[in-house]
Design a protein around this motif. Sequence first.
Motif, PDB file in Angstrom:
ATOM      1  N   LYS A 140      33.445  89.190   4.675  1.00  0.00           N
ATOM      2  CA  LYS A 140      32.578  88.605   3.647  1.00  0.00           C
ATOM      3  C   LYS A 140      31.561  87.659   4.271  1.00  0.00           C
ATOM      4  CE  LYS A 140      34.621  86.873   0.073  1.00  0.00           C
ATOM      5  NZ  LYS A 140      35.515  86.379  -0.988  1.00  0.00           N
ATOM      6  N   SER A 141      32.012  86.868   5.221  1.00  0.00           N
ATOM      7  CA  SER A 141      31.117  85.920   5.885  1.00  0.00           C
ATOM      8  C   SER A 141      30.029  86.650   6.684  1.00  0.00           C
ATOM      9  CB  SER A 141      31.929  85.020   6.813  1.00  0.00           C
ATOM     10  OG  SER A 141      31.097  84.180   7.546  1.00  0.00           O
ATOM     11  N   LEU A 142      30.427  87.697   7.405  1.00  0.00           N
ATOM     12  CA  LEU A 142      29.452  88.462   8.181  1.00  0.00           C
ATOM     13  C   LEU A 142      28.434  89.147   7.277  1.00  0.00           C
ATOM     14  CD1 LEU A 142      31.855  90.059  10.820  1.00  0.00           C
ATOM     15  CD2 LEU A 142      30.034  88.396  11.285  1.00  0.00           C
ATOM     16  N   SER A 143      28.916  89.718   6.173  1.00  0.00           N
ATOM     17  CA  SER A 143      27.989  90.400   5.267  1.00  0.00           C
ATOM     18  C   SER A 143      27.043  89.395   4.607  1.00  0.00           C
ATOM     19  CB  SER A 143      28.749  91.211   4.219  1.00  0.00           C
ATOM     20  OG  SER A 143      29.480  90.378   3.353  1.00  0.00           O
ATOM     21  N   LYS A 144      27.552  88.224   4.279  1.00  0.00           N
ATOM     22  CA  LYS A 144      26.712  87.196   3.665  1.00  0.00           C
ATOM     23  C   LYS A 144      25.640  86.718   4.646  1.00  0.00           C
ATOM     24  CE  LYS A 144      26.870  82.815   1.221  1.00  0.00           C
ATOM     25  NZ  LYS A 144      27.710  81.738   0.700  1.00  0.00           N
ATOM     26  N   SER A 145      26.030  86.530   5.908  1.00  0.00           N
ATOM     27  CA  SER A 145      25.054  86.056   6.895  1.00  0.00           C
ATOM     28  C   SER A 145      24.007  87.123   7.191  1.00  0.00           C
ATOM     29  CB  SER A 145      25.749  85.608   8.184  1.00  0.00           C
ATOM     30  OG  SER A 145      26.365  86.693   8.826  1.00  0.00           O
TER      31      SER A 145
ATOM     32  N   SER B 180      42.514  87.173   6.391  1.00  0.00           N
ATOM     33  CA  SER B 180      41.583  86.539   7.329  1.00  0.00           C
ATOM     34  C   SER B 180      40.458  87.502   7.733  1.00  0.00           C
ATOM     35  CB  SER B 180      42.322  86.028   8.570  1.00  0.00           C
ATOM     36  OG  SER B 180      42.960  87.088   9.254  1.00  0.00           O
TER      37      SER B 180
ATOM     38  N   GLN C 145      37.978  87.725   4.826  1.00  0.00           N
ATOM     39  CA  GLN C 145      37.106  86.546   4.770  1.00  0.00           C
ATOM     40  C   GLN C 145      36.024  86.635   5.851  1.00  0.00           C
ATOM     41  OE1 GLN C 145      36.798  84.200   2.467  1.00  0.00           O
ATOM     42  NE2 GLN C 145      38.370  85.365   1.374  1.00  0.00           N
ATOM     43  N   ARG C 146      36.413  87.110   7.032  1.00  0.00           N
ATOM     44  CA  ARG C 146      35.441  87.279   8.111  1.00  0.00           C
ATOM     45  C   ARG C 146      34.392  88.322   7.728  1.00  0.00           C
ATOM     46  NH1 ARG C 146      36.158  90.033  13.726  1.00  0.00           N
ATOM     47  NH2 ARG C 146      34.325  89.245  14.785  1.00  0.00           N
TER      48      ARG C 146
END
Length: 110
Positions: free
Chosen positions: A23-28, A17, A20-21
């Motif tokens: 990855k999401s933060l880096s993508k944003s 988890s 995934q967080r």
Amino acid sequence: MKKENLNKKVEVRFSPSDFQRLKSLSKSANMSVSRYIRTACFNRKVEAKFTDEERSFFRNLSMIGNNLNQIAKTINSQIKDNTIEFRLINSLDHLDFFINKLLKDDSQDH
């Protein structure tokens, strides 16, 4: 200015988890995971969990606790020794001193 090579690696473990967080933060942020971690790591001030004085206090408190355990073990084994009472009183005095110091320091921080 010449760009520095990024050729050193560090292995870091994340729960699924948390990963995934991340990855999401880096993508944003429109960054790779590596760049995001470097940016987050080097753009923030990291503070030690405890000061040197607090670590010294905890070491002393631990030593006092160990002494008390040894005294209790000796008393419980029914071995009588003239130094037991002295060691117990001395350890309790040290413990009292450090607890009072901690309480005094804590009350001054608030």
